[in-house]
Write an enzyme that holds these catalytic residues in place. Structure first.
Site, PDB file in Angstrom:
ATOM      1  N   GLY A   1     -35.867 -54.642  13.336  1.00 27.52           N
ATOM      2  CA  GLY A   1     -36.704 -53.397  13.821  1.00 27.52           C
ATOM      3  C   GLY A   1     -38.046 -53.365  13.019  1.00 27.52           C
ATOM      4  O   GLY A   1     -37.535 -53.143  11.795  1.00 27.52           O
ATOM      5  N   ALA A   2     -39.058 -53.207  13.723  1.00 24.10           N
ATOM      6  CA  ALA A   2     -40.220 -52.924  12.684  1.00 24.10           C
ATOM      7  C   ALA A   2     -41.136 -51.576  13.122  1.00 24.10           C
ATOM      8  O   ALA A   2     -42.222 -51.498  12.937  1.00 24.10           O
ATOM      9  CB  ALA A   2     -41.221 -54.143  12.943  1.00 24.10           C
ATOM     10  N   GLY A   3     -40.383 -50.678  13.497  1.00 26.83           N
ATOM     11  CA  GLY A   3     -40.821 -49.285  13.277  1.00 26.83           C
ATOM     12  C   GLY A   3     -40.988 -48.586  12.195  1.00 26.83           C
ATOM     13  O   GLY A   3     -40.802 -49.318  10.977  1.00 26.83           O
ATOM     14  N   GLY A   4     -41.135 -47.336  11.953  1.00 24.49           N
ATOM     15  CA  GLY A   4     -41.071 -46.720  10.868  1.00 24.49           C
ATOM     16  C   GLY A   4     -40.273 -46.857   9.626  1.00 24.49           C
ATOM     17  O   GLY A   4     -40.389 -47.278   8.633  1.00 24.49           O
TER      18      GLY A   4
ATOM     19  N   GLY B   1     -37.795 -49.481   9.902  1.00 23.30           N
ATOM     20  CA  GLY B   1     -37.695 -50.892   9.332  1.00 23.30           C
ATOM     21  C   GLY B   1     -38.726 -51.127   8.461  1.00 23.30           C
ATOM     22  O   GLY B   1     -38.394 -52.028   7.448  1.00 23.30           O
TER      23      GLY B   1
ATOM     24  N   GLU C   1     -45.504 -31.004  20.309  1.00 21.01           N
ATOM     25  CA  GLU C   1     -45.400 -29.735  20.222  1.00 21.01           C
ATOM     26  C   GLU C   1     -46.501 -29.111  19.214  1.00 21.01           C
ATOM     27  O   GLU C   1     -46.851 -28.101  19.169  1.00 21.01           O
ATOM     28  CB  GLU C   1     -44.069 -29.732  19.150  1.00 21.01           C
ATOM     29  CG  GLU C   1     -43.242 -28.402  18.930  1.00 21.01           C
ATOM     30  CD  GLU C   1     -42.118 -28.535  18.622  1.00 21.01           C
ATOM     31  OE1 GLU C   1     -41.265 -29.318  19.126  1.00 21.01           O
ATOM     32  OE2 GLU C   1     -41.581 -28.222  17.463  1.00 21.01           O
TER      33      GLU C   1
ATOM     34  N   ARG D   1     -36.624 -26.948  19.944  1.00 22.41           N
ATOM     35  CA  ARG D   1     -36.806 -27.718  21.291  1.00 22.41           C
ATOM     36  C   ARG D   1     -35.643 -27.413  22.611  1.00 22.41           C
ATOM     37  O   ARG D   1     -36.066 -27.200  23.624  1.00 22.41           O
ATOM     38  CB  ARG D   1     -36.937 -29.181  21.140  1.00 22.41           C
ATOM     39  CG  ARG D   1     -38.164 -29.358  20.507  1.00 22.41           C
ATOM     40  CD  ARG D   1     -38.263 -30.985  20.060  1.00 22.41           C
ATOM     41  NE  ARG D   1     -39.516 -30.918  19.346  1.00 22.41           N
ATOM     42  CZ  ARG D   1     -39.978 -32.295  18.833  1.00 22.41           C
ATOM     43  NH1 ARG D   1     -39.157 -33.271  19.020  1.00 22.41           N
ATOM     44  NH2 ARG D   1     -41.092 -32.269  18.398  1.00 22.41           N
TER      45      ARG D   1
ATOM     46  N   SER E   1     -37.949 -36.400  12.574  1.00 27.13           N
ATOM     47  CA  SER E   1     -37.753 -37.622  12.734  1.00 27.13           C
ATOM     48  C   SER E   1     -38.620 -38.644  11.787  1.00 27.13           C
ATOM     49  O   SER E   1     -38.142 -39.714  11.152  1.00 27.13           O
ATOM     50  CB  SER E   1     -37.763 -38.171  13.982  1.00 27.13           C
ATOM     51  OG  SER E   1     -37.695 -39.507  14.096  1.00 27.13           O
ATOM     52  N   LEU E   2     -40.073 -38.421  11.818  1.00 22.97           N
ATOM     53  CA  LEU E   2     -40.897 -39.103  10.964  1.00 22.97           C
ATOM     54  C   LEU E   2     -40.423 -39.185   9.671  1.00 22.97           C
ATOM     55  O   LEU E   2     -40.116 -39.911   8.745  1.00 22.97           O
ATOM     56  CB  LEU E   2     -42.282 -38.631  11.146  1.00 22.97           C
ATOM     57  CG  LEU E   2     -42.721 -39.007  12.511  1.00 22.97           C
ATOM     58  CD1 LEU E   2     -44.250 -38.668  12.434  1.00 22.97           C
ATOM     59  CD2 LEU E   2     -42.892 -40.506  12.715  1.00 22.97           C
TER      60      LEU E   2
HETATM   61  C1  FAD Z   1     -43.750 -39.571  22.122  1.00 25.72           C
HETATM   62  C2  FAD Z   1     -42.964 -39.407  20.948  1.00 25.72           C
HETATM   63  C3  FAD Z   1     -43.583 -38.443  20.053  1.00 25.72           C
HETATM   64  C4  FAD Z   1     -43.023 -38.402  18.851  1.00 25.72           C
HETATM   65  N1  FAD Z   1     -43.253 -37.426  17.950  1.00 25.72           N
HETATM   66  C5  FAD Z   1     -42.913 -37.354  16.870  1.00 25.72           C
HETATM   67  C6  FAD Z   1     -43.520 -36.260  15.740  1.00 25.72           C
HETATM   68  O1  FAD Z   1     -44.627 -35.867  15.893  1.00 25.72           O
HETATM   69  N2  FAD Z   1     -42.870 -36.142  14.721  1.00 25.72           N
HETATM   70  C7  FAD Z   1     -41.583 -36.655  14.453  1.00 25.72           C
HETATM   71  O2  FAD Z   1     -41.030 -36.557  13.333  1.00 25.72           O
HETATM   72  N3  FAD Z   1     -40.988 -37.624  15.292  1.00 25.72           N
HETATM   73  C8  FAD Z   1     -41.660 -37.752  16.760  1.00 25.72           C
HETATM   74  N4  FAD Z   1     -40.887 -38.775  17.591  1.00 25.72           N
HETATM   75  C9  FAD Z   1     -39.854 -39.345  17.153  1.00 25.72           C
HETATM   76  C10 FAD Z   1     -40.096 -40.666  16.279  1.00 25.72           C
HETATM   77  O3  FAD Z   1     -41.438 -40.995  16.494  1.00 25.72           O
HETATM   78  C11 FAD Z   1     -39.151 -41.520  16.280  1.00 25.72           C
HETATM   79  O4  FAD Z   1     -37.783 -41.098  16.443  1.00 25.72           O
HETATM   80  C12 FAD Z   1     -39.181 -42.609  15.397  1.00 25.72           C
HETATM   81  O5  FAD Z   1     -40.335 -43.126  15.142  1.00 25.72           O
HETATM   82  C13 FAD Z   1     -38.129 -43.624  15.483  1.00 25.72           C
HETATM   83  O6  FAD Z   1     -38.507 -44.875  14.702  1.00 25.72           O
HETATM   84  P1  FAD Z   1     -37.680 -46.047  14.361  1.00 25.72           P
HETATM   85  O7  FAD Z   1     -38.372 -46.473  13.060  1.00 25.72           O
HETATM   86  O8  FAD Z   1     -36.251 -45.713  14.185  1.00 25.72           O
HETATM   87  O9  FAD Z   1     -37.824 -46.988  15.521  1.00 25.72           O
HETATM   88  P2  FAD Z   1     -39.164 -47.473  16.674  1.00 25.72           P
HETATM   89  O10 FAD Z   1     -40.153 -47.168  16.029  1.00 25.72           O
HETATM   90  O11 FAD Z   1     -38.897 -47.045  17.986  1.00 25.72           O
HETATM   91  O12 FAD Z   1     -38.779 -48.845  16.355  1.00 25.72           O
HETATM   92  C14 FAD Z   1     -37.880 -49.906  16.742  1.00 25.72           C
HETATM   93  C15 FAD Z   1     -38.103 -51.164  16.467  1.00 25.72           C
HETATM   94  O13 FAD Z   1     -36.935 -51.815  16.761  1.00 25.72           O
HETATM   95  C16 FAD Z   1     -37.221 -52.977  17.247  1.00 25.72           C
HETATM   96  N5  FAD Z   1     -36.099 -53.438  18.159  1.00 25.72           N
HETATM   97  C17 FAD Z   1     -35.353 -52.861  19.092  1.00 25.72           C
HETATM   98  N6  FAD Z   1     -34.362 -53.536  19.647  1.00 25.72           N
HETATM   99  C18 FAD Z   1     -34.526 -54.710  18.873  1.00 25.72           C
HETATM  100  C19 FAD Z   1     -33.464 -56.074  19.038  1.00 25.72           C
HETATM  101  N7  FAD Z   1     -32.817 -55.940  19.816  1.00 25.72           N
HETATM  102  N8  FAD Z   1     -34.299 -57.022  18.423  1.00 25.72           N
HETATM  103  C20 FAD Z   1     -35.159 -56.991  17.464  1.00 25.72           C
HETATM  104  N9  FAD Z   1     -35.938 -55.950  17.445  1.00 25.72           N
HETATM  105  C21 FAD Z   1     -35.670 -54.762  18.179  1.00 25.72           C
HETATM  106  C22 FAD Z   1     -38.586 -52.728  18.134  1.00 25.72           C
HETATM  107  O14 FAD Z   1     -39.353 -53.948  18.397  1.00 25.72           O
HETATM  108  C23 FAD Z   1     -39.257 -51.909  17.066  1.00 25.72           C
HETATM  109  O15 FAD Z   1     -39.841 -52.647  16.202  1.00 25.72           O
HETATM  110  C24 FAD Z   1     -41.775 -38.849  18.560  1.00 25.72           C
HETATM  111  C25 FAD Z   1     -41.170 -39.756  19.570  1.00 25.72           C
HETATM  112  C26 FAD Z   1     -41.741 -39.952  20.807  1.00 25.72           C
HETATM  113  C27 FAD Z   1     -41.140 -40.901  21.665  1.00 25.72           C
END
Ligand code: FAD
Ligand code: HEM
Ligand code: SF4
Ligand code: F3S
Ligand code: FES
Lengths: 157, 235, 140, 588
Positions: free
Chosen positions: D13-16, D18, D252, D283, D411-412
């Site tokens: 996972g390459a979100g924040g 990861g 929000e 919320r 969450s961030l």
């Molecule tokens: C519209 C929206 C607005 C938001 N606004 C806010 C905010 O203002 N403030 C706040 O704090 N939070 C906010 N959130 C929540 C927050 O953005 C998310 O909870 C957080 O970014 C999740 O990050 P993450 O790193 O866990 O996952 P993600 O960023 O979702 O990344 C998931 C990663 O996993 C990878 N992945 C998934 N499955 C697999 C697999 N099987 N194999 C390989 N890779 C995989 C994907 O490619 C991706 O890179 C918001 C959420 C949404 C939807």
């Protein structure tokens, strides 16, 4: 941690960095060529359009004779007067700027489409030679004037 | 409303060359083109392939050529896309085609990486944030919006001609850092961009600016980088 | 020719706006003018090196076929000059970018404004030369 | 045949979360990141409003206040030791991000700008406090970009568009994962000392959701299948302001800047439900209030939505009514909320500066997930035993800082704070651990599953099953729940699972077979939907995001505990770590 809001710390030069000098870039040729295209283009607007106007609007190609050329270039062996020097400078500048501008333009086009290096270099080599040869001939003729002797007396002074 | 979709199809495991797939679907006029593609995939032909994720123009996955021009499928509504009841969808140009609407993005990201798209500042930052005035922050704001969708780069004739051209997206990224008052890597980035395949390939065509889904003034940013190279000043 | 073919194909396929087509025209016109320029300078140099051939070429330029080509060249040159100024100005003054749509249209309008009378004058010259008095009468 | 790779540490996972983990782990050990999307496509990029940290740049603030707000927001189900870590390290983490180059908006004196956000308050005055650090309304985008940039700078190894489909856990030790290379369809075995799951949320279980198509909860689903538990799955957040019918989120931050809810009568109804925080109540409270209005017939035109009003003149009117000296104008709103305004213009075709915006609650965020400890180590059961070599962070995980309801912007903070802690801890572990052997056959299970789907000859369409699942979840496992509803949902989910066994897909190829991968993901969605319904059914109280109409009150005597749900649907419980703050009634 408790921090009171907004105790401004605006000491002098706090955000300074407005105008940093960029480094002199190593590869200057492309940059020079790019600038040349713009500046020569701006000059050419006047030269090329005035030339075109003179030859094709105020005069017509249809009226073109050796005489009209003689009027500007003079004839071989003649001592150049001010008028002839003016035209030499005008045409010389036009020719030089335009040829170089065109040559670089051609290079850009070739660089875009000819990815096979030898083809690109071969093509540009030949083009450059041709353009230099023609330009040199053109400037020589401009300086030497119309070769009236070879014209079989067709030109009346 | 009824929509006739013409989609350029290609399956490398079966087809010698791309062909048109035609599909009639029912869609709401306020649906996105992406929704229409999903409808085809979920109800007509599951083998249709395209990238997508966020579905609201923020992740940059679904750049494609819709009615001949680059756009994000999730940011174009059906009502704005239909012409005489039909929409044509093709892959973006200039990158190797893999399957259906999916192209190889690697060359695109390679250019991105080439311009050092990260803050360079080796000074000890201290315990608190580096200070930056609101004006300095605004100076590079435009480029920070980029989502790396490649709409711009793959709409650029110079890029079609030379895949080596770094392309507008990479220049936008370079601009974002060159003009950040906290950054000190401008010199190295400009070294890359002054090369023949750097900014000079840009012939001011404006296709990039016209398709940027984030409304970034791409050509202007490129111009500012050219100016930085010409004048030797960054301001 | 590497990507010449694909680029031409892609350019035709991609639905760009004015900017794209102006660029295509600029490129074609630039190359066209260069081709003419080389020919023209070669011809003029013969005024010193080989006058008889020079005179033959001038005669050639007066034929109807070349008169038509000359018209095309006029349009290309005018367009290239006007559009060149647009590009140069936009490149050298990035702050003008906001006005690019306007600039493209202006470039086209100015081209037409300059090219139209030019062409008319040139056509009259040509007709005069080839058809002589008839045209002269009409022109009067 | 599968290709084989070996790395000390793997981040999936390459979100924040990861990227943060990878950045820190790669400083000392050989690290690779596997992601089914290009990193910059991750859904972290969609986060809008901000990231909370008690920097105190705009007005006095303390991390302890942040902690209390978080615990209260979580309806006292949050583990308070984790919350302390979260809120204390938030400050450091935000500064860290700024040093990495994140373009935060600035105050007039050049510091990081902050704004109000739901549930964040000055504990002394009880009034909303400016705590959310932001970069316009693109904070998540900037975090994602900045972290990816830093990863490039530090030469982190990426396997983009590789999708994990199985994990290798032998004798309770995680030894790697199996992933499909989407471009070739080939399986790759990644052998490692440690794995971090950072695969994000699973909002696609619902139809109306702010979540991306790719948020299918692959990580948590695989955990379940490995006979490990998931924590607090009944707590799913419904964000009050999704664009009507589409679910696209309007942050929000809009309300932070002064926007308010109004009903069909033009009333600012939140005054009745949350007299102090009003529209900036948490919320869960706002979402329920909206639906209560709808039920009372106060939805717009009697329908199931209300308006979010951010017309500048209205905002000013409400500021005036609240006795606040602040005033806004159209230009200010446009610069503070540019993306949100554009979303409304593009997707609804209306201009929020002159018209109110129809909104409805949208499925948004999973408070629950893979249970972890403070160092992001995955827990094997309710006793606190860890799975060696396995880590999880971000929305996929549940350290339980969010408890029963997450506060906006937390969450961030969660992803950067625990992503970093996990990355550091994982690297330390890798430095002393040895590679454990894996079998030649590690990939065969995944291969069998995928081939099973590819060659299945049933008659069911995965698209249809997904649609029905989402419909049932919206209807029965939404904001308001009851025993009957949850039981119906469970029954439906189970029958869908049966049908899922008989699906048929159109694409039988190897390369870029999204038909296959979507069908596989549907399996994850079904498992997680079931876990959610089962957990919800067992929790006979109302708390935070989980609201049972048949048990409308919080029940601290019986349910002040975390649910652990297992793949066979049995449930165990784990106590909540209470610290400084004893549970009290929650009022906004
Ligand atoms: C519209 C929206 C607005 C938001 N606004 C806010 C905010 O203002 N403030 C706040 O704090 N939070 C906010 N959130 C929540 C927050 O953005 C998310 O909870 C957080 O970014 C999740 O990050 P993450 O790193 O866990 O996952 P993600 O960023 O979702 O990344 C998931 C990663 O996993 C990878 N992945 C998934 N499955 C697999 C697999 N099987 N194999 C390989 N890779 C995989 C994907 O490619 C991706 O890179 C918001 C959420 C949404 C939807
Ligand atoms: C009359 C005034 C002229 C102006 C203002 C002008 C301006 C320009 C400019 C600014 C460019 C650069 C375009 C770019 O980089 O995108 C250019 C390109 C070019 N010019 Fe000119 N030019 C003029 C005359 C000429 C002449 C006389 C010739 C022929 C010798 C010529 C041939 C070319 C060629 C071949 C190109 C390259 C085209 C391309 O790269 O697409 N130009 N011109
Ligand atoms: S500049 Fe615009 S078009 Fe180009 S990649 Fe970035 S967002 Fe896409
Ligand atoms: S389309 Fe290409 S030529 Fe320049 S202005 Fe944009 S990069
Ligand atoms: S799907 Fe994310 S930009 Fe279109």
């Amino acid at each position: 941690m408790t921090t009171a809001g907004s105790t401004a710390v605006k000491d002098a030069g706090m955000y300074k960095r407005s105008t940093r000098p960029a480094p002199p870039p190593r590869n200057n040729f492309e940059r020079a060529a790019w600038m040349y295209m713009r500046y020569s283009g701006l000059v050419l607007v006047f030269l090329a359009l005035s030339h075109w106007g003179l030859q094709h609007i105020f005069n017509s190609v249809q009226d073109l004779t050796l005489q009209s050329t003689v009027n500007r270039w003079g004839v071989t062996g003649q001592v150049a007067n001010f008028q002839i020097w003016f035209w030499r400078a005008y045409y010389g500048l036009l020719l030089g700027l335009a040829m170089l501008h065109g040559l670089n333009g051609l290079r850009q086009v070739a660089y875009d489409y000819m990815h096979f290096r030898p083809l690109y270099w071969g093509f540009m080599g030949l083009s450059t030679l041709l353009i230099i040869a023609v330009s040199v001939a053109g400037i020589a003729a401009l300086l030497l004037g119309v070769n009236i002797a070879a014209a079989g007396g067709a030109v009346v002074r | 409303m009824k929509v006739h979709l013409k989609i350029k199809r290609f399956n490398p495991e079966k087809d010698k060359k791309p062909y048109w797939g035609e599909y009639d679907i029912e869609a709401d006029e306020s649906d996105r083109v992406l929704d229409a593609l999903q409808t085809v995939k979920w109800t007509i032909d599951g083998a249709l392939n395209f990238r997508r994720s966020c579905a609201h123009g923020i992740c940059g996955s679904d750049a494609m050529r819709i009615n001949g021009r680059n756009a994000l499928a999730c940011k174009l509504l059906i009502r704005d896309a239909v012409h005489n009841g039909a929409i044509t969808v093709e892959p973006i140009l200039g990158l190797p085609l893999i399957k259906d609407l999916i192209v190889d993005m690697e060359p695109f990201f390679a250019h991105y990486r080439a311009v050092m798209p990260f803050l360079v500042n080796n000074n000890e930052p201290g315990e608190r944030e580096r200070l930056q005035s609101q004006e300095q922050r605004a100076r590079y704001d435009d480029g920070t919006k980029c989502i790396l969708c490649a709409c711009c780069t793959t709409s650029c004739p110079s890029f079609w001609a030379r895949g080596e051209y770094v392309g507008p997206a990479a220049i936008v990224q370079a601009h974002r850092f060159i003009f950040d008052s906290r950054d000190e890597g401008a010199a190295d980035r400009l070294e890359v961009l002054v090369e023949p395949d750097g900014v000079w390939r840009c012939r001011t065509v404006f296709n990039c600016t016209e398709v940027c889904p984030r409304d970034i003034q791409v050509t202007k940013l490129i111009g500012e980088v050219k100016q930085a190279l010409v004048t030797g000043k960054i301001d | 020719m590497g990507t010449l073919f694909t680029t031409v194909r892609d350019t035709l396929r991609y639905k760009g706006r004015e900017g794209q087509w102006l660029w295509v025209l600029h490129r074609i016109s630039g190359l066209g003018i260069l081709f003419y320029l080389i020919l023209h300078v070669y011809d003029m140099s013969l005024a010193y090196f080989n006058v008889p051939v020079h005179e033959q070429m001038i005669a050639l330029f007066k034929t109807p076929l070349f008169s038509v080509l000359e018209l095309a060249l006029a349009v290309l040159l005018i367009f290239h000059a006007v559009n060149g100024v647009r590009v140069a100005l936009l490149d050298l003054r990035p702050e003008l970018w906001a006005k690019q749509q306007l600039a493209t249209r202006l470039a086209l309008i100015i081209t037409v404004v300059i090219a139209a009378p030019t062409i008319i004058i040139m056509i009259i010259y040509t007709i005069n030369a080839h058809l002589g008095p008839v045209a002269t009468t009409i022109a009067r | 045949m599968a290709q084989y790779h070996q790395f000390d540490a793997l981040v999936v996972g390459a979100g924040g979360s990861g990227l943060m983990a990878a950045l820190y782990a790669s400083k000392s050990v050989n690290t690779a990141v596997i992601s089914k999307l290009y990193p910059t496509r991750s859904h972290t990029g969609a986060a809008q409003g901000g990231i909370a940290a008690a920097l105190g740049n705009m007005e006095p603030d303390k991390w302890e206040w942040h902690a209390y707000d978080t615990v209260k927001g979580g309806d006292f189900l949050s583990d308070q030791d984790a919350v302390d870590v979260l809120c204390q390290e938030a400050v450091e983490a935000v500064i860290d991000l700024e040093h990495m180059g994140l373009p935060f908006d600035r105050t007039p004196d050049g510091k990081i700008s902050q704004r109000r956000f739901g549930g964040h308050s000055n504990n002394e005055t009880k009034k909303p406090v400016m705590r959310a650090c932001h970069a316009a309304d693109r904070t998540g985008h900037m975090i994602l970009q900045t972290l990816y940039q830093q990863c490039i700078k530090n030469n982190v190894r990426f396997f983009d568009e590789f999708q994990m489909v199985d994990m290798i856990i032998v004798d309770g030790v995680c030894r790697g994962i199996v992933a499909v290379e989407l471009n070739t369809g080939e399986l790759h075995v990644f052998h490692s000392k440690a794995v971090m799951l950072a695969t994000g949320g699973f909002g696609k279980v619902w139809k109306i959701t702010s979540n991306a198509h790719s948020l299918t909860g692959d990580g948590p689903a695989i955990i379940l299948r490995k006979n490990l538990p998931l924590e607090d799955m009944e707590f799913y957040q419904f964000h009050p302001t999704g664009i009507y019918k589409m679910g696209i989120l309007l942050s929000e931050a809009a309300r932070g800047e002064g926007a308010v809810f109004i009903n069909d009568k033009g009333e600012r109804f939140m005054e009745r439900y949350a007299p102090t925080m009003k529209d900036l109540a948490s919320r869960d409270v706002c979402s329920r209030s909206i639906y209560k209005e709808v039920r009372a017939g106060n939805g717009i035109g009697g329908k199931d939505y209300v308006y979010l009003d951010f017309r500048p003149d209205r905002i000013n009117k409400y500021f005036e009514a609240d006795g606040s000296p602040r005033r806004v104008d159209a230009e200010y709103i446009e610069t503070r909320l540019p993306d949100i305004i554009e979303f409304v213009r593009v997707y609804m075709g209306i201009d929020p500066i002159v018209e109110p915006v129809p909104i409805q609650p949208t499925a948004h965020y999973a408070m629950g997930g893979i249970p972890t400890d403070l160092d992001a180590r995955v827990l094997a059961d309710e006793t606190g035993k860890v799975v060696e070599g396995l880590y999880a962070a971000g929305e996929a995980a549940c350290v339980s800082v969010h408890g029963a309801n997450r506060l906006g912007t937390n969450s961030l903070v969660d992803i950067v704070v625990f992503g970093r802690r996990g990355g550091i801890r994982m690297a330390e572990y890798c430095q002393q651990a040895q590679f454990q052997p894996i079998s030649q056959e590690s990939h065969t299970r995944a291969e069998a599953i995928l081939n099973g789907i590819r060659n299945s000859t049933g008659a069911e369409s995965p698209g249809q099953i997904r649609k029905e699942l989402q419909m049932h979840m919206d209807e029965h496992v939404g904001v308001f729940r009851t025993r009957e509803k949850l039981e119906i949902a469970l029954e439906e989910i189970r029958s869908l699972k049966e049908r899922y066994k008989k699906i048929k897909i159109d694409d039988k190829g190897m390369r870029w077979n999204t038909d296959l991968m979507e069908a596989w993901e549907l399996g994850c969605l079904l498992d997680l939907a079931e876990a959610t319904a089962v957990s919800g059914l067992a929790r006979e109280e109302s708390r935070g995001g989980h609201y049972r109409e048949d048990f409308p009150n919080r029940d601290d005597v019986n349910f002040l505990k975390h649910t652990m749900v297992w793949t066979d649907n049995h449930i165990t419980y784990k106590p909540v770590h209470i610290g400084r703050y004893q549970p009290t009634e929650r009022k906004y």
